[in-house]
Design a protein around this motif. Structure first.
Motif, short mmCIF file in Angstrom:
data_model
loop_
_atom_site.label_atom_id
_atom_site.label_comp_id
_atom_site.label_asym_id
_atom_site.label_seq_id
_atom_site.Cartn_x
_atom_site.Cartn_y
_atom_site.Cartn_z
N GLY A 67 1.95 -5.41 13.79
CA GLY A 67 2.65 -4.86 12.63
C GLY A 67 1.87 -5.05 11.35
O GLY A 67 1.78 -4.14 10.51
N LEU A 68 1.29 -6.24 11.19
CA LEU A 68 0.48 -6.51 10.01
C LEU A 68 -0.77 -5.63 9.98
O LEU A 68 -1.09 -5.04 8.95
N MET A 69 -1.43 -5.51 11.12
CA MET A 69 -2.62 -4.66 11.18
C MET A 69 -2.25 -3.20 10.90
O MET A 69 -2.97 -2.51 10.19
N GLY A 70 -1.14 -2.76 11.43
CA GLY A 70 -0.69 -1.40 11.18
C GLY A 70 -0.37 -1.17 9.71
O GLY A 70 -0.70 -0.13 9.14
N PHE A 71 0.27 -2.16 9.09
CA PHE A 71 0.59 -2.06 7.66
C PHE A 71 -0.69 -1.96 6.84
O PHE A 71 -0.78 -1.15 5.92
N LEU A 72 -1.69 -2.77 7.17
CA LEU A 72 -2.93 -2.79 6.41
C LEU A 72 -3.75 -1.51 6.59
O LEU A 72 -4.50 -1.13 5.69
N THR A 73 -3.63 -0.88 7.73
CA THR A 73 -4.45 0.30 8.01
C THR A 73 -3.66 1.60 8.01
O THR A 73 -4.20 2.65 8.37
N GLU A 74 -2.42 1.54 7.58
CA GLU A 74 -1.52 2.69 7.63
C GLU A 74 -2.11 3.94 6.99
O GLU A 74 -1.98 5.05 7.51
N ASN A 75 -2.77 3.81 5.89
CA ASN A 75 -3.32 4.98 5.19
C ASN A 75 -4.84 4.96 5.20
O ASN A 75 -5.48 5.46 4.28
N CYS A 76 -5.40 4.44 6.24
CA CYS A 76 -6.85 4.30 6.35
C CYS A 76 -7.54 5.66 6.22
O CYS A 76 -7.21 6.61 6.91
N CYS A 77 -8.48 5.72 5.34
CA CYS A 77 -9.32 6.91 5.14
C CYS A 77 -8.51 8.19 4.97
O CYS A 77 -8.92 9.27 5.40
N GLU A 78 -7.33 8.05 4.39
CA GLU A 78 -6.46 9.20 4.12
C GLU A 78 -6.23 10.06 5.36
O GLU A 78 -6.18 11.27 5.29
N GLY A 79 -6.11 9.43 6.51
CA GLY A 79 -5.82 10.15 7.74
C GLY A 79 -7.02 10.67 8.47
O GLY A 79 -6.91 11.17 9.58
#
Length: 109
Positions: free
Chosen positions: A82-94
């Motif tokens: 969950g933490l990793m997902g939160f941190l990378t949720e908007n990685c590189c604008e998709g």
């Protein structure tokens, strides 16, 4: 994961002993490790380890169970994911994060 939960988790990991404990528990898998074994492995006093484990537990990163007289601690993989997902949720604008797959997109520069 909410921002408050991510902040609590990152705060708990922002200490060298707690980070070492968490990384050790991640390596141990779901079976976890007894508190005494953690203390011996990381050369930490039991009183100090108890404090650090409590901080990790309070942040939701570590679970505890009793096995006879031992307390067994394990990393909470769902919380870690969950933490990793939160941190990378908007990685590189998709866009793909691999530079070789980005096709020279300018938005990450």
């Amino acid at each position: 994961m909410k921002s408050d939960d991510a902040i609590a988790a990152l705060s708990a990991l922002a200490h060298d002993h707690r980070l070492a404990v968490f990384r050790l528990l991640v390596r141990c898998g779901q079976d976890g490790m007894a508190a005494g074994a953690i203390a011996r492995t990381l050369d930490l006093p039991n009183s100090s380890l108890s404090f650090h484990l409590a901080q990790l537990q309070q942040a939701g990163l570590v679970s505890q169970r009793r096995d006879g007289r031992s307390l067994i601690y394990a990393a909470d993989y769902a919380a870690m994911d969950g933490l990793m997902g939160f941190l990378t949720e908007n990685c590189c604008e998709g866009a793909p994060c691999d530079p070789a797959q980005r096709n020279d997109q300018e938005h990450c520069r």
